[in-house]
Design a protein around this motif. Structure first.
Motif, PDB file in Angstrom:
ATOM      1  N   GLU A 182       4.917   4.814  -5.550  1.00 42.92           N
ATOM      2  CA  GLU A 182       5.252   4.389  -4.191  1.00 42.92           C
ATOM      3  C   GLU A 182       4.573   5.223  -3.123  1.00 42.92           C
ATOM      4  N   PHE A 183       4.347   6.507  -3.429  1.00 44.79           N
ATOM      5  CA  PHE A 183       3.839   7.440  -2.434  1.00 44.79           C
ATOM      6  C   PHE A 183       2.604   8.188  -2.931  1.00 44.79           C
ATOM      7  N   GLU A 184       1.780   8.578  -1.968  1.00 43.17           N
ATOM      8  CA  GLU A 184       0.670   9.487  -2.233  1.00 43.17           C
ATOM      9  C   GLU A 184       1.019  10.826  -1.575  1.00 43.17           C
ATOM     10  N   CYS A 205       3.866   9.887   7.019  1.00 42.70           N
ATOM     11  CA  CYS A 205       5.118  10.632   7.209  1.00 42.70           C
ATOM     12  C   CYS A 205       4.920  12.068   6.751  1.00 42.70           C
ATOM     13  N   VAL A 206       5.663  12.972   7.358  1.00 46.85           N
ATOM     14  CA  VAL A 206       5.652  14.380   6.968  1.00 46.85           C
ATOM     15  C   VAL A 206       6.986  14.723   6.327  1.00 46.85           C
ATOM     16  N   PHE A 207       6.921  15.281   5.118  1.00 41.06           N
ATOM     17  CA  PHE A 207       8.141  15.783   4.478  1.00 41.06           C
ATOM     18  C   PHE A 207       8.203  17.283   4.731  1.00 41.06           C
ATOM     19  N   ASN A 208       9.187  17.687   5.495  1.00 43.35           N
ATOM     20  CA  ASN A 208       9.308  19.077   5.920  1.00 43.35           C
ATOM     21  C   ASN A 208      10.035  19.918   4.872  1.00 43.35           C
ATOM     22  N   ALA A 209       9.320  20.868   4.259  1.00 47.73           N
ATOM     23  CA  ALA A 209       9.921  21.771   3.268  1.00 47.73           C
ATOM     24  C   ALA A 209       9.730  23.227   3.674  1.00 47.73           C
ATOM     25  N   MET A 251       0.834  -1.196   0.000  1.00 57.38           N
ATOM     26  CA  MET A 251       0.000   0.000   0.000  1.00 57.38           C
ATOM     27  C   MET A 251       0.874   1.254   0.000  1.00 57.38           C
ATOM     28  N   LYS A 252       0.483   2.247  -0.795  1.00 54.28           N
ATOM     29  CA  LYS A 252       1.260   3.482  -0.880  1.00 54.28           C
ATOM     30  C   LYS A 252       1.230   4.231   0.453  1.00 54.28           C
ATOM     31  N   LYS A 253       2.366   4.817   0.801  1.00 50.57           N
ATOM     32  CA  LYS A 253       2.453   5.621   1.999  1.00 50.57           C
ATOM     33  C   LYS A 253       1.961   7.040   1.714  1.00 50.57           C
ATOM     34  N   LYS A 254       1.135   7.563   2.599  1.00 48.81           N
ATOM     35  CA  LYS A 254       0.597   8.916   2.456  1.00 48.81           C
ATOM     36  C   LYS A 254       1.584   9.905   3.060  1.00 48.81           C
ATOM     37  N   ILE A 255       2.077  10.809   2.222  1.00 51.74           N
ATOM     38  CA  ILE A 255       3.115  11.760   2.632  1.00 51.74           C
ATOM     39  C   ILE A 255       2.565  13.187   2.626  1.00 51.74           C
ATOM     40  N   ALA A 256       2.606  13.825   3.769  1.00 53.18           N
ATOM     41  CA  ALA A 256       2.211  15.236   3.865  1.00 53.18           C
ATOM     42  C   ALA A 256       3.441  16.100   3.606  1.00 53.18           C
ATOM     43  N   ILE A 257       3.414  16.884   2.538  1.00 57.76           N
ATOM     44  CA  ILE A 257       4.523  17.796   2.239  1.00 57.76           C
ATOM     45  C   ILE A 257       4.153  19.155   2.814  1.00 57.76           C
ATOM     46  N   LEU A 281      16.801  10.858  -3.332  1.00 60.12           N
ATOM     47  CA  LEU A 281      17.072  11.469  -2.034  1.00 60.12           C
ATOM     48  C   LEU A 281      15.800  11.560  -1.203  1.00 60.12           C
ATOM     49  N   PHE A 282      14.715  12.015  -1.820  1.00 61.02           N
ATOM     50  CA  PHE A 282      13.449  12.151  -1.093  1.00 61.02           C
ATOM     51  C   PHE A 282      12.941  10.795  -0.621  1.00 61.02           C
ATOM     52  N   LYS A 283      13.077   9.820  -1.484  1.00 61.46           N
ATOM     53  CA  LYS A 283      12.669   8.458  -1.132  1.00 61.46           C
ATOM     54  C   LYS A 283      13.471   7.965   0.073  1.00 61.46           C
ATOM     55  N   ASN A 284      14.775   8.188   0.037  1.00 60.99           N
ATOM     56  CA  ASN A 284      15.649   7.770   1.130  1.00 60.99           C
ATOM     57  C   ASN A 284      15.285   8.495   2.426  1.00 60.99           C
ATOM     58  N   SER A 285      14.973   9.795   2.325  1.00 59.79           N
ATOM     59  CA  SER A 285      14.613  10.588   3.507  1.00 59.79           C
ATOM     60  C   SER A 285      13.351  10.037   4.171  1.00 59.79           C
TER      61      SER A 285
END
Length: 329
Positions: free
Chosen positions: A34-36, A78-82, A1-7, A315-319
Motif C-alpha cells: 500500500e505504501f512506499e 505524507c510524513v510519518f513523524n517518529a 498508486m502507492k502513497k509515498k511516505i517519508a518516515i 495503527l500506522f495505516k490508520n494514522s
C-alpha cells in the motif's frame, strides 16, 4: 498508486537514538503493498534520505521537502513523524510541514507546542481540575530564593527541563545543598525549568489513540523503576519493571482511563499519545504527556497495543489515512 511516505527520524537531542529505533519499526511495519516508505534522517547537521538499496544518502531540499534521486524529484504524500523531542515533538517540524501543505501524522503543530511545554500543559490542565504536583517554574537568569522554593515543593523534589523528553536533564533532590547543581543540570537542557514536589505512589503510563474515528484508551502500564525514578536508563536499558495491565482496582483503572480520554479531548489531540501519572491514595496526579511516544520493541506503547489487540501495521495505516484524509480500501 502507492502513497509515498517519508518516515522522519533522528532529531536534535539524545533521544535521536530511540527515534531511529522507532522509525525502523514504522518502516518495517508499513504495508509495502500500500505504501512506499522512505527513511528520512533529520539531524542538526544534515537532512537526508537514506536509500536502503544502495546505502547512500541524498540531501533533502528544505525549501519544499523533496529529494533529488536518480534524476527525479521525489515528493511525499505524507510524513510519518517518529522524532522524539525537538524538532519533531514540540511543533517545529509540524509547523514546517503545515506551511508546505504536506500531511503529517500526530497532533497539529499548535497542540504539540502546548503539550511539549510542561508549564503550559500543566497550567492548562489545572484549570480543568486535573490533579498536578505542587510546582514552581523558573527562567534562566531569573532571581530565585532557595528557601521559598523548598517551602512550597518540599524535599525530596524533582528539577526538570520545561521542554524535554525521556527524563533527560532531570534530577531528584533530597537535600538543599544539591538544589543548585540540579538547577544547573536542568538549565543545560532548557532555559526554562520546573521544580516539582515528589509524589509518593504508583506510577502508571496510559496510551490513548485515535483509531477508526474513535478515541481508544489502551491497557494501563504499571512502572516499577529499579533506579531512583523512571529516568532515561530505566526507560531504555531495562532498568525497570513494566506490568501491563497495571495491578489496579477496577474503579481506579476506570477513573484513570476516563481521565486520560478527557485530557486527550481537552488538549484537542489526534493520532497517538502516552500520558504519565502518579496514583496517590487512589487519586491520579498528571505528570506529562508524549505525543510522539517511543515505538521501539523496548517501548511501553507497542506492548499496550499488543494487549489491546491492535497491530502496529493497522495503527500506522490508520494514522496515515487520517492525516491524508482519504478512505481505506
Amino acid at each position: 498508486m502507492k502513497k509515498k511516505i517519508a518516515i522522519v527520524m533522528g532529531g536534535y537531542t539524545k533521544e535521536s537514538v530511540i527515534s531511529l529505533k522507532s522509525g525502523k519499526e514504522v518502516y518495517d511495519n508499513l504495508n509495502k503493498e500500500e505504501f512506499e516508505p522512505y527513511k528520512i534522517l533529520i539531524l542538526r547537521e544534515k537532512w537526508v534520505f537514506i536509500d536502503e538499496t544502495n546505502n547512500q544518502e541524498y540531501p533533502v531540499n528544505k525549501q519544499d521537502f523533496t529529494v533529488f534521486v536518480k534524476n527525479k524529484v521525489l515528493k511525499f504524500d505524507c510524513v510519518f513523524n517518529a522524532i522524539h523531542g525537538t524538532p519533531g515533538e514540540d511543533g517545529i517540524l509540524q509547523a514546517y510541514f503545515h506551511l508546505l501543505k504536506i500531511p503529517y501524522t500526530g497532533c497539529h503543530f499548535h497542540h504539540a507546542s502546548v503539550t511539549f511545554n510542561k508549564k503550559y500543559c500543566l497550567s492548562l490542565l489545572k484549570k480543568f481540575g486535573v490533579n498536578i504536583a505542587k510546582s514552581i517554574f523558573l527562567n534562566k537568569n531569573q532571581f530565585f530564593c532557595e528557601k521559598k522554593i523548598l517551602q512550597k515543593v518540599g524535599l525530596p523534589c524533582f528539577v526538570k527541563p520545561n521542554r524535554s523528553g525521556s527524563s533527560l536533564g532531570i534530577s531528584k533532590v533530597y537535600e538543599k545543598k544539591n538544589l543548585i547543581f540540579a538547577l544547573e543540570t536542568a538549565f543545560k537542557t532548557d532555559d526554562e525549568i520546573i521544580i516539582e514536589s515528589d509524589l509518593k505512589g504508583m506510577e502508571v503510563s496510559v496510551g490513548v489513540i485515535s483509531f477508526k474515528n474513535e478515541i481508544k484508551v489502551l491497557p494501563i502500564t504499571e512502572i516499577i523503576s529499579k533506579n531512583d525514578f523512571f529516568d532515561f536508563e530505566s526507560k531504555y536499558s531495562g532498568e525497570s519493571q513494566e506490568i501491563t495491565p497495571a495491578r489496579l482496582f477496577p474503579k481506579i483503572d476506570k477513573r484513570i482511563q476516563e481521565l486520560s480520554k478527557r485530557i486527550y479531548k481537552i488538549l484537542n489531540l489526534s493520532g497517538i499519545s502516552r500520558s504519565e501519572y502518579i496514583i496517590v491514595n487512589g487519586n491520579p496526579f498528571f505528570l506529562e504527556i508524549n505525543t510522539v511516544p517511543g515505538l521501539s520493541k523496548e517501548s511501553i506503547f507497542p506492548k499496550q497495543l499488543k494487549i489491546a489487540g491492535i497491530s502496529l501495521s493497522d495503527l500506522f495505516k490508520n494514522s496515515i489515512y487520517s492525516s491524508i484524509g482519504w478512505k481505506e480500501n
